[in-house]
Design a protein around this motif. Structure first.
Motif, short mmCIF file in Angstrom:
data_model
loop_
_atom_site.label_atom_id
_atom_site.label_comp_id
_atom_site.label_asym_id
_atom_site.label_seq_id
_atom_site.Cartn_x
_atom_site.Cartn_y
_atom_site.Cartn_z
N VAL A 49 0.83 -1.22 0.04
CA VAL A 49 0.07 0.01 0.14
C VAL A 49 0.92 1.37 -0.10
O VAL A 49 0.47 2.45 -0.49
CB VAL A 49 -0.90 -0.08 1.10
CG1 VAL A 49 -1.77 1.29 1.27
CG2 VAL A 49 -1.87 -1.06 1.09
N SER A 50 1.98 1.26 0.77
CA SER A 50 2.68 2.53 0.75
C SER A 50 3.69 2.51 -0.53
O SER A 50 4.05 1.40 -0.86
CB SER A 50 3.49 2.38 1.88
OG SER A 50 4.39 1.42 1.98
N GLY A 51 4.00 3.76 -0.77
CA GLY A 51 4.86 4.10 -1.99
C GLY A 51 5.45 5.42 -1.61
O GLY A 51 5.33 5.89 -0.64
N PRO A 52 6.30 5.75 -2.68
CA PRO A 52 6.99 7.13 -2.57
C PRO A 52 6.16 8.35 -2.19
O PRO A 52 6.49 9.10 -1.50
CB PRO A 52 7.75 7.31 -3.98
CG PRO A 52 7.30 6.41 -4.71
CD PRO A 52 6.51 5.24 -4.12
N ASN A 53 4.96 8.30 -2.96
CA ASN A 53 4.20 9.31 -2.57
C ASN A 53 3.45 9.47 -1.42
O ASN A 53 3.19 10.50 -0.52
CB ASN A 53 2.99 9.63 -3.81
CG ASN A 53 3.44 9.94 -5.14
OD1 ASN A 53 4.64 10.64 -5.37
ND2 ASN A 53 2.63 9.73 -6.20
N THR A 54 3.01 8.15 -0.99
CA THR A 54 2.28 8.17 0.51
C THR A 54 3.37 8.46 1.49
O THR A 54 2.98 9.03 2.61
CB THR A 54 1.57 6.77 0.47
OG1 THR A 54 2.51 5.63 0.41
CG2 THR A 54 0.31 6.46 -0.28
N ALA A 55 4.60 8.19 1.43
CA ALA A 55 5.69 8.32 2.21
C ALA A 55 5.81 9.91 2.43
O ALA A 55 5.82 10.35 3.53
CB ALA A 55 6.82 7.82 2.00
N ALA A 56 5.76 10.53 1.22
CA ALA A 56 6.02 11.97 1.29
C ALA A 56 4.71 12.61 1.84
O ALA A 56 4.85 13.57 2.75
CB ALA A 56 6.04 12.49 -0.26
N GLU A 57 3.60 12.15 1.61
CA GLU A 57 2.36 12.49 2.12
C GLU A 57 2.42 12.40 3.73
O GLU A 57 1.80 13.58 4.41
CB GLU A 57 1.13 12.00 1.56
CG GLU A 57 0.68 12.49 0.05
CD GLU A 57 -0.06 11.62 -0.46
OE1 GLU A 57 -1.12 10.85 0.13
OE2 GLU A 57 -0.28 11.57 -1.78
N VAL B 118 6.50 18.47 -4.00
CA VAL B 118 7.24 18.57 -2.83
C VAL B 118 7.22 16.95 -2.13
O VAL B 118 6.27 16.40 -2.13
CB VAL B 118 6.25 19.36 -1.67
CG1 VAL B 118 6.79 19.54 -0.52
CG2 VAL B 118 6.23 20.60 -2.27
N LYS B 119 8.51 16.77 -1.74
CA LYS B 119 8.55 15.44 -1.48
C LYS B 119 8.97 15.24 0.21
O LYS B 119 9.06 14.16 0.39
CB LYS B 119 9.93 14.64 -2.36
CG LYS B 119 9.51 14.61 -3.56
CD LYS B 119 8.51 13.62 -4.25
CE LYS B 119 7.87 13.57 -5.51
NZ LYS B 119 6.82 12.84 -5.68
N SER B 120 9.39 16.40 0.82
CA SER B 120 9.64 16.53 1.99
C SER B 120 9.55 17.72 2.73
O SER B 120 9.11 18.78 2.04
CB SER B 120 11.14 16.07 2.32
OG SER B 120 12.09 17.11 1.81
N VAL B 121 9.54 17.82 4.05
CA VAL B 121 9.19 19.04 4.77
C VAL B 121 10.32 20.10 4.62
O VAL B 121 10.03 21.05 4.54
CB VAL B 121 9.08 18.81 6.25
CG1 VAL B 121 8.92 20.12 7.06
CG2 VAL B 121 7.87 17.74 6.50
N PRO B 122 11.70 19.53 4.81
CA PRO B 122 12.69 20.57 4.37
C PRO B 122 12.67 21.05 2.87
O PRO B 122 12.90 22.28 2.67
CB PRO B 122 14.20 19.62 4.41
CG PRO B 122 13.52 18.64 5.37
CD PRO B 122 12.19 18.28 4.79
N ALA B 123 12.31 20.30 1.91
CA ALA B 123 12.02 20.80 0.64
C ALA B 123 10.86 21.89 0.48
O ALA B 123 10.91 22.82 -0.06
CB ALA B 123 11.65 19.76 -0.41
N ASP C 181 9.59 28.94 -1.77
CA ASP C 181 8.68 29.96 -1.44
C ASP C 181 7.25 29.81 -2.14
O ASP C 181 6.37 30.35 -1.54
CB ASP C 181 9.33 31.33 -1.76
CG ASP C 181 10.57 31.75 -0.59
OD1 ASP C 181 10.49 31.23 0.51
OD2 ASP C 181 11.47 32.44 -1.06
N ARG C 182 7.59 29.43 -3.28
CA ARG C 182 6.20 29.25 -4.08
C ARG C 182 5.36 28.13 -3.55
O ARG C 182 4.15 28.40 -3.51
CB ARG C 182 6.52 28.77 -5.58
CG ARG C 182 5.50 28.85 -6.74
CD ARG C 182 5.90 28.71 -7.76
NE ARG C 182 6.82 27.25 -8.01
CZ ARG C 182 6.34 25.98 -8.31
NH1 ARG C 182 4.99 26.07 -8.47
NH2 ARG C 182 6.95 24.92 -8.63
N MET C 183 5.76 27.19 -2.93
CA MET C 183 4.97 26.19 -2.36
C MET C 183 4.70 26.65 -0.78
O MET C 183 3.46 26.22 -0.60
CB MET C 183 5.67 24.96 -2.28
CG MET C 183 6.19 24.36 -3.39
SD MET C 183 4.58 23.72 -4.28
CE MET C 183 5.27 23.93 -5.98
#
Length: 84
Positions: free
Chosen positions: A29-37, A59-64, A69-71
């Motif tokens: 069930v988990s994948g790269p998008n769900t991990a980022a979410e 956006v893939k991470s909190v630091p990113a 600024d746009r995000m």
């Protein structure tokens, strides 16, 4: 109502089979998008919809998110406070 256990050699073998099954389901069930979410949902005020929207925008991470600024403009005031 009583819980009926399947006929197995022991409770331990049955519980280890169930644990292995749940691990495989979790991996499927988990994948790269769900991990980022999940990571983005750790920000105060960011729910599932906002996290999905941010991931779709790249956006893939909190630091990113902190660096872009746009995000940051996609977040409301409470979410920006929660990001700090």
């Amino acid at each position: 109502m009583r819980l009926r256990l399947p006929r197995t050699s022991s409770w331990r073998s049955w519980s280890s089979r169930m644990a292995a099954l749940s691990d495989s389901v979790r991996i499927a069930v988990s994948g790269p998008n769900t991990a980022a979410e999940q990571a983005l949902r750790g920000i105060w005020g960011v729910g599932a919809a906002t996290a999905r929207k941010l991931v779709r925008c790249g956006v893939k991470s909190v630091p990113a998110l902190r660096k872009d600024d746009r995000m940051l403009s996609m977040l409301n005031a409470q979410q920006r406070i929660g990001l700090k």
